[in-house]
Design an enzyme around this catalytic site. Structure first.
Site, short mmCIF file in Angstrom:
data_model
loop_
_atom_site.label_atom_id
_atom_site.label_comp_id
_atom_site.label_asym_id
_atom_site.label_seq_id
_atom_site.Cartn_x
_atom_site.Cartn_y
_atom_site.Cartn_z
N CYS A 107 0.83 -1.21 0.00
CA CYS A 107 0.00 0.00 0.00
C CYS A 107 0.86 1.26 0.00
O CYS A 107 1.63 1.49 0.94
CB CYS A 107 -0.91 -0.04 1.23
SG CYS A 107 -1.73 1.51 1.61
N CYS A 160 0.35 3.48 3.05
CA CYS A 160 0.95 2.87 4.23
C CYS A 160 2.46 3.12 4.25
O CYS A 160 3.05 3.35 5.31
CB CYS A 160 0.69 1.37 4.26
SG CYS A 160 -1.05 0.94 4.32
#
Length: 182
Positions: free
Chosen positions: A13, A16
């Site tokens: 991600c 993230c």
């Protein structure tokens, strides 16, 4: 009692990856803030992502005394620290009871996520280890699902017939014993 903060993330991600350095700094300062800080890789722990109903990444939760609140502020080190220092979490609506990670509904959701992980492992076993073509694996899983559904349906139907027949039999005995003909 101590506050806890945890981050649900996935290694792939991009958002993230952007919060990673701020989160690591926040974790290093956790003792000074008297909080516990952790992170959960949802690709490795699908049950937790189900239990906390993680639908977007990254997702940050704050917990204190068994009450969970979702952190929706900006993901900078300063905002994470201010959330604790200024007790901003007190003004945030707790996660609803039925949606709480400790509720029966979320236990069930965690179970479904575990089941999906298990099915993925079985599919990998069929395709990688046994060399079954992907569509063959899908066909086996579909047939297994139908068979399990059939068996569970038959068990449910049989048990309901048994329960209703016993109830009906007891009713007949109670209501007809006074009116038996000689």
């Amino acid at each position: 009692s101590q506050c806890s903060f945890f981050l649900s993330y996935a290694p792939w991600c991009p958002a993230c990856q952007q919060i990673e350095s701020a989160w690591e700094s926040f974790a290093r300062n956790s003792e000074q803030l008297n909080i516990a800080v952790g992170k959960v890789d949802v690709t490795q722990e699908p049950g937790l992502s189900g239990r906390f109903f993680v639908t977007t990444l990254p997702t940050i939760y704050h917990a204190k005394d068994g009450v969970f609140r979702r952190f929706r502020g900006s993901r900078t080190l300063e905002d994470l620290q201010d959330y604790i220092i200024e007790r901003k979490w007190e003004g945030v609506e707790p996660v609803a009871g039925w949606h709480s990670p400790s509720s029966i509904m979320m236990h069930g959701m965690a179970g479904l996520f575990h089941l999906s992980g298990w099915i993925r492992q079985v599919h990998s076993y069929f395709t990688s280890t046994l060399g079954i073509h992907v569509w063959g694996s899908y066909a086996i899983l579909i047939l297994a699902t139908l068979l399990i559904g059939l068996i569970l349906g038959l068990l449910y139907n049989s048990s309901m017939r048994y329960v209703t027949s016993m109830r009906g039999h007891g009713w007949m005995m109670r209501h007809t014993s006074d009116t038996l003909l000689p």
